[in-house]
Motif scaffolding. Structure first.
Motif, PDB file in Angstrom:
ATOM      1  N   GLU A 227       0.795  -1.151  -0.045  1.00 13.25           N
ATOM      2  CA  GLU A 227       0.015   0.106   0.082  1.00 13.25           C
ATOM      3  C   GLU A 227       1.056   1.246  -0.105  1.00 13.25           C
ATOM      4  OE1 GLU A 227      -2.796   2.068   3.007  1.00 13.25           O
ATOM      5  OE2 GLU A 227      -3.474   0.280   2.473  1.00 13.25           O
ATOM      6  N   GLN A 228       2.006   1.220   0.742  1.00 12.62           N
ATOM      7  CA  GLN A 228       2.848   2.559   0.737  1.00 12.62           C
ATOM      8  C   GLN A 228       3.433   2.577  -0.676  1.00 12.62           C
ATOM      9  OE1 GLN A 228       6.011   2.103   3.802  1.00 12.62           O
ATOM     10  NE2 GLN A 228       6.711   4.108   3.236  1.00 12.62           N
ATOM     11  N   GLN A 229       4.023   1.518  -1.248  1.00 16.87           N
ATOM     12  CA  GLN A 229       4.524   1.580  -2.530  1.00 16.87           C
ATOM     13  C   GLN A 229       3.534   2.096  -3.464  1.00 16.87           C
ATOM     14  OE1 GLN A 229       5.938  -2.436  -2.643  1.00 16.87           O
ATOM     15  NE2 GLN A 229       8.174  -1.603  -2.299  1.00 16.87           N
ATOM     16  N   LEU A 230       2.299   1.730  -3.491  1.00 13.63           N
ATOM     17  CA  LEU A 230       1.226   2.093  -4.205  1.00 13.63           C
ATOM     18  C   LEU A 230       1.217   3.636  -3.967  1.00 13.63           C
ATOM     19  CD1 LEU A 230      -1.275   1.973  -6.296  1.00 13.63           C
ATOM     20  CD2 LEU A 230      -2.601   1.111  -4.349  1.00 13.63           C
ATOM     21  N   LEU A 231       0.967   4.293  -2.843  1.00 13.98           N
ATOM     22  CA  LEU A 231       0.718   5.315  -2.556  1.00 13.98           C
ATOM     23  C   LEU A 231       1.926   6.379  -3.119  1.00 13.98           C
ATOM     24  CD1 LEU A 231      -0.687   5.267   0.995  1.00 13.98           C
ATOM     25  CD2 LEU A 231      -2.119   5.593  -1.304  1.00 13.98           C
ATOM     26  N   GLN A 232       3.053   5.811  -3.039  1.00 14.09           N
ATOM     27  CA  GLN A 232       4.265   6.523  -3.634  1.00 14.09           C
ATOM     28  C   GLN A 232       4.121   6.574  -5.128  1.00 14.09           C
ATOM     29  OE1 GLN A 232       7.343   4.070  -2.213  1.00 14.09           O
ATOM     30  NE2 GLN A 232       7.385   5.226  -0.038  1.00 14.09           N
ATOM     31  N   HIS A 233       3.687   5.574  -5.773  1.00 14.44           N
ATOM     32  CA  HIS A 233       3.422   5.681  -7.103  1.00 14.44           C
ATOM     33  C   HIS A 233       2.336   6.654  -7.503  1.00 14.44           C
ATOM     34  CE1 HIS A 233       2.663   4.001 -11.406  1.00 14.44           C
ATOM     35  NE2 HIS A 233       1.328   4.186 -10.836  1.00 14.44           N
ATOM     36  N   LEU A 234       1.085   6.712  -7.048  1.00 17.67           N
ATOM     37  CA  LEU A 234       0.318   7.410  -7.116  1.00 17.67           C
ATOM     38  C   LEU A 234       0.718   9.069  -7.123  1.00 17.67           C
ATOM     39  CD1 LEU A 234      -2.717   5.815  -5.417  1.00 17.67           C
ATOM     40  CD2 LEU A 234      -2.009   5.848  -7.878  1.00 17.67           C
ATOM     41  N   ASP A 235       1.521   9.333  -5.929  1.00 22.22           N
ATOM     42  CA  ASP A 235       1.940  10.662  -5.591  1.00 22.22           C
ATOM     43  C   ASP A 235       3.153  11.095  -6.595  1.00 22.22           C
ATOM     44  OD1 ASP A 235       0.292  11.142  -3.365  1.00 22.22           O
ATOM     45  OD2 ASP A 235       1.929  10.452  -2.036  1.00 22.22           O
ATOM     46  N   LEU A 236       3.596  10.065  -7.164  1.00 21.22           N
ATOM     47  CA  LEU A 236       4.566  10.381  -8.132  1.00 21.22           C
ATOM     48  C   LEU A 236       4.092  11.168  -9.361  1.00 21.22           C
ATOM     49  CD1 LEU A 236       7.453  10.074  -9.403  1.00 21.22           C
ATOM     50  CD2 LEU A 236       6.992   7.895 -10.473  1.00 21.22           C
ATOM     51  N   TYR A 237       2.707  10.868  -9.573  1.00 20.61           N
ATOM     52  CA  TYR A 237       1.914  11.505 -10.937  1.00 20.61           C
ATOM     53  C   TYR A 237       0.963  12.434 -10.516  1.00 20.61           C
ATOM     54  CZ  TYR A 237       4.434   7.776 -13.455  1.00 20.61           C
ATOM     55  OH  TYR A 237       5.357   6.953 -13.946  1.00 20.61           O
ATOM     56  N   ARG A 238       0.431  12.475  -9.332  1.00 11.25           N
ATOM     57  CA  ARG A 238      -0.660  13.257  -8.693  1.00 11.25           C
ATOM     58  C   ARG A 238      -0.266  14.765  -8.624  1.00 11.25           C
ATOM     59  NH1 ARG A 238      -6.150  12.679  -7.883  1.00 11.25           N
ATOM     60  NH2 ARG A 238      -5.927  13.562  -5.822  1.00 11.25           N
ATOM     61  N   THR A 239      -1.216  15.629  -9.085  1.00 12.60           N
ATOM     62  CA  THR A 239      -0.797  17.149  -8.797  1.00 12.60           C
ATOM     63  C   THR A 239      -0.868  17.572  -7.562  1.00 12.60           C
ATOM     64  OG1 THR A 239      -3.021  17.663  -9.418  1.00 12.60           O
ATOM     65  CG2 THR A 239      -1.443  17.753 -11.188  1.00 12.60           C
ATOM     66  N   GLN A 240      -1.965  16.709  -6.498  1.00 14.34           N
ATOM     67  CA  GLN A 240      -1.998  16.991  -5.222  1.00 14.34           C
ATOM     68  C   GLN A 240      -1.930  15.637  -4.667  1.00 14.34           C
ATOM     69  OE1 GLN A 240      -2.855  19.472  -3.526  1.00 14.34           O
ATOM     70  NE2 GLN A 240      -2.799  20.942  -5.502  1.00 14.34           N
ATOM     71  N   PRO A 241      -1.294  15.587  -3.543  1.00 12.97           N
ATOM     72  CA  PRO A 241      -0.757  14.339  -2.713  1.00 12.97           C
ATOM     73  C   PRO A 241      -2.191  13.511  -2.386  1.00 12.97           C
ATOM     74  CG  PRO A 241       0.603  15.825  -2.137  1.00 12.97           C
ATOM     75  CD  PRO A 241      -0.375  16.613  -2.742  1.00 12.97           C
TER      76      PRO A 241
END
Length: 264
Positions: A227-241
């Motif tokens: 889950e932590q790695q997924l969230l890191q993946h999402l935050d890599l591309y998200r304009t908002q964390p």
């Protein structure tokens, strides 16, 4: 009849939530890196230029507008790819080959069955969609869409962004990209596809105290890590964390990615 319908419904539900594992088909894991010739995907590009349209956050296809001539051209393009030996090409060229073949075949299947409300209506009586059906023959080997995605693309390249590249003709799916994949544009196109999906409501939706993610992140959790790695993946591309991660739900819209004639 009601018990039978209930059983069928439960079976469909099971198929819907059971994602295939990534299992390498070793035969396809070879290449000729010296061979620098590129495969032409111009026919697929022309189809995208004519029939893919953007409406809000969704890329849609004008299925009802596709001419008889362009349907024939699409089939000819698929047949031409079938007649190539992808193993004679570099890995970079192969990746583009398989993604474009997957997407073109998917559109072709919809066109053959159109009008239809969802790709999940294709396949046999007890099938959830056409993904397990033989759809192409490459190097004298029959291949399904599942073979291309889960036995070739995912295990060979091991890139979670592949989920943003292949399109299942559904609103919940990452958008069909405006450009055909090539060995030259694969990296920027994957980055564009990832950024677009992760910043869309169908990819990541934060409302009040809840976080709703695409079911892709649940079905293919093994590709995105913990889950932590997924969230890191999402935050890599998200304009908002991404926030509010203590309440996560998943959703997916199987409705056809169909454009009306006003979406041009």
């Amino acid at each position: 009849m009601k018990p039978l319908l209930l059983i069928v419904s439960l079976l469909f539900s099971t198929f819907a939530w059971s994602a295939p594992k990534s299992e390498l088909w070793p035969y396809w894991n070879q290449s000729n890196e010296i061979h620098q010739e590129q495969i032409s995907h111009q026919d697929w590009q022309q189809f995208l230029d004519r029939y893919r349209v953007k409406q809000g956050q969704n890329a849609l296809v004008r299925y009802q507008a596709v001419s008889t001539e362009d349907k024939a051209k699409l089939k000819h393009y698929i047949k031409r790819l079938e007649q190539l030996n992808p193993l004679n090409y570099s890995k970079a060229e192969q990746y583009a080959y398989w993604v474009n073949l997957y997407n073109a075949v998917t559109v072709d299947l919809i066109l053959d069955a159109y009008p239809i409300k969802s790709i999940t209506k294709l396949g046999g009586l007890f099938s959830f969609g056409p993904w397990g059906d033989d759809v192409v023959v490459v190097n004298e080997k029959s291949l399904t869409l599942n073979d291309i995605e889960h036995r070739i693309l995912r295990p060979i390249w091991q890139d979670p962004r592949t989920h943003y590249a292949v399109n299942c003709a559904s609103l919940g799916c990452p958008n069909l990209q405006p450009d055909a994949f090539t060995s030259d544009n694969t990296e920027p196109l994957l980055e564009q596809a990832a950024r677009e999906f992760v910043n869309s409501n169908k990819g990541v939706l934060v409302t009040n105290n809840k976080l709703q993610l695409s079911s892709i992140y649940q079905w293919f959790a093994v590709d995105f890590g913990t889950e932590q790695q997924l969230l890191q993946h999402l935050d890599l591309y998200r304009t908002q964390p991404v926030t509010n991660t203590h309440k996560i739900s998943y959703d997916y819209d199987w409705s056809l990615n169909q454009a009306n004639e006003r979406s041009r």
